[in-house]
Write a protein that holds these residues in place. Structure first.
Motif, mmCIF file in Angstrom:
data_model
loop_
_atom_site.group_PDB
_atom_site.id
_atom_site.type_symbol
_atom_site.label_atom_id
_atom_site.label_comp_id
_atom_site.label_asym_id
_atom_site.label_seq_id
_atom_site.Cartn_x
_atom_site.Cartn_y
_atom_site.Cartn_z
ATOM 1 N N SER A 302 -4.733 -3.072 -7.329
ATOM 2 C CA SER A 302 -5.510 -2.776 -6.797
ATOM 3 C C SER A 302 -5.008 -2.175 -5.369
ATOM 4 O O SER A 302 -5.100 -2.980 -4.958
ATOM 5 N N ILE A 303 -5.838 -1.132 -5.038
ATOM 6 C CA ILE A 303 -4.984 -0.553 -3.282
ATOM 7 C C ILE A 303 -6.052 -0.288 -2.605
ATOM 8 O O ILE A 303 -7.702 0.699 -3.625
ATOM 9 N N VAL A 304 -6.995 -0.929 -1.777
ATOM 10 C CA VAL A 304 -8.275 -0.552 -0.983
ATOM 11 C C VAL A 304 -8.264 -0.375 0.423
ATOM 12 O O VAL A 304 -6.973 -0.931 1.415
ATOM 13 N N GLU A 305 -8.959 0.073 1.485
ATOM 14 C CA GLU A 305 -9.299 0.387 2.747
ATOM 15 C C GLU A 305 -10.113 -0.182 3.006
ATOM 16 O O GLU A 305 -11.375 -0.313 3.101
ATOM 17 N N TRP A 310 -5.512 -0.877 4.691
ATOM 18 C CA TRP A 310 -4.885 -0.828 3.484
ATOM 19 C C TRP A 310 -4.356 -1.716 2.852
ATOM 20 O O TRP A 310 -3.343 -2.652 4.170
ATOM 21 N N TYR A 311 -5.194 -2.450 1.950
ATOM 22 C CA TYR A 311 -4.329 -3.360 0.603
ATOM 23 C C TYR A 311 -3.928 -3.152 0.065
ATOM 24 O O TYR A 311 -4.364 -2.205 -0.916
ATOM 25 N N ILE A 312 -2.822 -3.596 -0.981
ATOM 26 C CA ILE A 312 -2.891 -3.864 -1.915
ATOM 27 C C ILE A 312 -2.723 -5.198 -3.058
ATOM 28 O O ILE A 312 -2.651 -6.300 -1.864
ATOM 29 N N PHE A 313 -3.995 -4.883 -3.688
ATOM 30 C CA PHE A 313 -4.337 -6.760 -4.385
ATOM 31 C C PHE A 313 -3.438 -6.632 -5.530
ATOM 32 O O PHE A 313 -3.152 -5.097 -6.510
ATOM 33 N N TYR A 314 -2.392 -7.617 -5.672
ATOM 34 C CA TYR A 314 -1.792 -7.632 -6.710
ATOM 35 C C TYR A 314 -1.803 -9.500 -7.379
ATOM 36 O O TYR A 314 -2.548 -9.959 -6.818
ATOM 37 N N HIS A 315 -0.879 -9.893 -8.695
ATOM 38 C CA HIS A 315 -1.112 -10.348 -9.064
ATOM 39 C C HIS A 315 0.775 -11.734 -9.272
ATOM 40 O O HIS A 315 1.799 -10.208 -9.176
#
Length: 351
Positions: A302-305, A310-315
């Motif tokens: 997911s990508i969020v400001e 801006w950040y990307i959350f991942y696994h």
């Protein structure tokens, strides 16, 4: 480092199934797991009231043999995490929804997402019904961390997996969903479920993610489901055999400088890719790789400001080395001046 080197280093294919490898000693991850006491994956991140809330899957070891359709992903509940800063601690707010409290559910409580509107928080989730067909459910709460109460029936007209809900600047909310192979999207090509339906031939257009505008109460589809088209640089639809670029699963939508960025996983080739369009419905033109392959079978992001960054959350599978026992991570994402996204390399050489 080239993508091919990552694939060689991180993955091993045996009889058509791709298994996880450990990270070579010559590489180190650019970020560390946010949660270490349970296994978490598929992180959907949102900013509510100035705080980040993460809605991930909760991986468990159900002792089910690994297969190509995800039978070993046997998740049963959701934990919601909150963060006040990046970097910072991800606080576990406990079980927000359990499969036993979803009246119509059968098995496999997969990747969720969340939204907020008019004082209510909505948790969207895919789970197989008692006929073993994936449907989309929705649960509600007055708190972003739950507990959530599931609606008694799945959303009418819903199917497949990986809901991602995007609310546009005009207040309209859209759900993006779908995943091929174990996500069953290939079984819905005619609009009706066919358990024997196959993927298109390599020279035919690829199966597209689905998109639908949600009703004002956020509990129903407000219109017929549409299929998203991803185009190449010449305006032609990506083909099913274009495994490095075609949609597989794990979609997300964010808006940047008036453009709609549709991001997704290519699945068996392990990239996160992005395509850009002028409408939440697309079409979207493929622009490139958002993130190189991670350790594990694939990733879901997911990508969020947050606080003007801006950040990307991942696994990945740093903690376990097993494809079904994952851990969520976060790293900064950069939009370049021309609107492109800087490709993220999740592992770097040890100096």
């Amino acid at each position: 480092m080239k993508s091919e080197l990552f694939i060689t280093a991180l993955f091993l294919t045996v009889s058509g199934t791709t298994f996880s490898q450990t990270i070579p000693d010559s590489l180190k991850p650019i970020s560390q797991p946010l949660v270490t006491d349970i296994y978490t994956a598929d992180p959907s991140a949102h900013v509510f009231n100035g705080k980040i809330y993460i809605y991930p899957s909760h991986d468990i070891d159900a002792k089910i043999p690994e297969d190509d359709v995800g039978g070993h992903f046997a998740m049963k509940d959701y934990h919601i995490f909150s963060m006040t800063s990046i970097p910072g601690k991800a606080v576990d707010n406990g079980i927000a929804l359990d499969i036993k409290d979803i009246p119509w559910a059968g098995r496999q409580l997969w990747a969720p997402d969340a939204a907020y509107k008019n004082g209510t928080y909505f948790l969207y989730f895919p789970v197989k019904d008692k006929q073993d067909v994936f449907r989309m459910g929705v649960a509600t709460s007055k708190s972003p961390v739950g507990p959530f109460k599931a609606q008694p029936e799945p959303i009418k007209g819903s199917y497949s997996i990986d809901p991602a809900v995007f609310t546009d600047t005009d207040g309209s909310s859209y759900m993006y969903f779908g995943g091929i192979w174990g996500g069953q999207l290939q079984r819905w090509q005619t609009g009706n479920y066919n358990a024997n339906s196959k993927e298109p031939a390599a020279t035919e257009p690829a199966i597209g993610c689905r998109v639908v505008r949600l009703s004002k109460n956020m509990l129903e589809f407000a219109e017929p489901v549409k299929e998203i088209k991803i185009l190449d640089e010449n305006g032609k639809e990506l083909l099913a055999g274009d495994n490095n670029r075609r949609f597989f699963e794990g979609s997300w939508m964010h808006k940047y400088k008036g453009k709609y960025y549709f991001t997704y996983s290519t699945g068996d080739t392990h990239f996160l890719a992005y395509a850009v369009g002028d409408s939440p419905y697309g079409p979207f033109t493929y622009k490139g790789v958002l993130m190189e392959p991670v350790q594990g079978w694939t990733t879901h992001h997911s990508i969020v400001e947050f606080k003007n960054k801006w950040y990307i959350f991942y696994h990945d599978t740093q903690l376990s080395g097993k494809t079904h026992l994952r851990n969520i991570k976060v790293t900064e994402l950069t939009h370049n001046a021309d609107g492109s996204i800087k490709t993220i390399v999740p592992y770097v050489k040890v100096k």
